[in-house]
Design a protein around this motif. Structure first.
Motif, PDB file in Angstrom:
ATOM      1  N   UNK A 252       0.784  -1.225   0.000  1.00 49.08           N
ATOM      2  CA  UNK A 252       0.000   0.000   0.000  1.00 49.08           C
ATOM      3  C   UNK A 252       0.816   1.275   0.000  1.00 49.08           C
ATOM      4  N   UNK A 253       2.119   1.168  -0.075  1.00 48.48           N
ATOM      5  CA  UNK A 253       2.971   2.358  -0.042  1.00 48.48           C
ATOM      6  C   UNK A 253       3.668   2.586  -1.364  1.00 48.48           C
ATOM      7  N   UNK A 254       4.353   3.695  -1.449  1.00 50.57           N
ATOM      8  CA  UNK A 254       5.087   4.045  -2.662  1.00 50.57           C
ATOM      9  C   UNK A 254       6.412   3.287  -2.721  1.00 50.57           C
ATOM     10  N   UNK A 255       6.824   2.923  -3.919  1.00 52.40           N
ATOM     11  CA  UNK A 255       8.105   2.270  -4.142  1.00 52.40           C
ATOM     12  C   UNK A 255       9.221   3.296  -3.999  1.00 52.40           C
ATOM     13  N   UNK A 256      10.286   2.899  -3.316  1.00 44.27           N
ATOM     14  CA  UNK A 256      11.436   3.793  -3.193  1.00 44.27           C
ATOM     15  C   UNK A 256      12.719   2.977  -3.256  1.00 44.27           C
ATOM     16  N   UNK A 257      13.820   3.665  -3.502  1.00 41.67           N
ATOM     17  CA  UNK A 257      15.124   3.028  -3.550  1.00 41.67           C
ATOM     18  C   UNK A 257      15.953   3.530  -2.377  1.00 41.67           C
ATOM     19  N   UNK A 258      16.556   2.592  -1.657  1.00 40.10           N
ATOM     20  CA  UNK A 258      17.320   2.908  -0.458  1.00 40.10           C
ATOM     21  C   UNK A 258      18.781   2.519  -0.680  1.00 40.10           C
ATOM     22  N   UNK A 259      19.734   3.442  -0.471  1.00 35.03           N
ATOM     23  CA  UNK A 259      21.143   3.082  -0.586  1.00 35.03           C
ATOM     24  C   UNK A 259      21.593   2.303   0.646  1.00 35.03           C
ATOM     25  N   UNK A 260      22.344   1.223   0.412  1.00 37.26           N
ATOM     26  CA  UNK A 260      22.827   0.367   1.495  1.00 37.26           C
ATOM     27  C   UNK A 260      24.335   0.203   1.345  1.00 37.26           C
ATOM     28  N   UNK A 261      25.054   0.368   2.440  1.00 36.86           N
ATOM     29  CA  UNK A 261      26.504   0.153   2.470  1.00 36.86           C
ATOM     30  C   UNK A 261      26.770  -1.113   3.262  1.00 36.86           C
ATOM     31  N   UNK A 262      27.600  -1.997   2.716  1.00 33.22           N
ATOM     32  CA  UNK A 262      27.944  -3.263   3.380  1.00 33.22           C
ATOM     33  C   UNK A 262      29.458  -3.320   3.466  1.00 33.22           C
ATOM     34  N   UNK A 263      29.986  -3.119   4.668  1.00 37.46           N
ATOM     35  CA  UNK A 263      31.431  -3.078   4.885  1.00 37.46           C
ATOM     36  C   UNK A 263      31.973  -4.484   5.139  1.00 37.46           C
TER      37      UNK A 263
END
Length: 108
Positions: free
Chosen positions: A28-39
């Motif tokens: 029910x929400x808007x699609x978004x893109x989230x930046x993820x850092x994996x060290x």
């Protein structure tokens, strides 16, 4: 789901950084893109592709400052502790169990 193939960078400190762009589609929400850092991810991170469905667990949202060719740059991102295939349900449950244990959904 990853919205594009991961990018791997070797930092001057010797740390390996994998940058992911994760598409989030809440019901029910808007699609978004989230930046993820994996060290310092495991070697299996090199096999990730944009079509791979993954679940992850992150510590927090952080703002990171670093030097780039254009000078000092900044980036706000989720820092991943662990990323597992979405189809590996037992591994997803194990990855999310510590987070679920910290939630108290009974208070309100």
């Amino acid at each position: 789901m990853l919205s594009r193939d991961p990018r791997t960078t070797a930092l001057a400190s010797g740390t390996t950084l994998v940058l992911l762009d994760v598409t989030v589609r809440p019901p029910g929400g808007a699609t978004s893109t989230v930046p993820v850092a994996w060290f310092d991810p495991p070697a299996s991170a090199a096999r990730l592709t944009a079509t791979a469905k993954r679940r992850g667990r992150g510590r927090c949202v952080e703002r990171r400052f670093f030097r780039s060719a254009a000078g000092t740059a900044r980036r706000t991102e989720v820092v991943a502790d662990r990323v597992v295939p979405a189809t590996a349900r037992a591994r997803v449950r194990a990855a999310l169990a510590p987070v679920a244990a910290q939630l108290d959904l009974s208070s309100g």
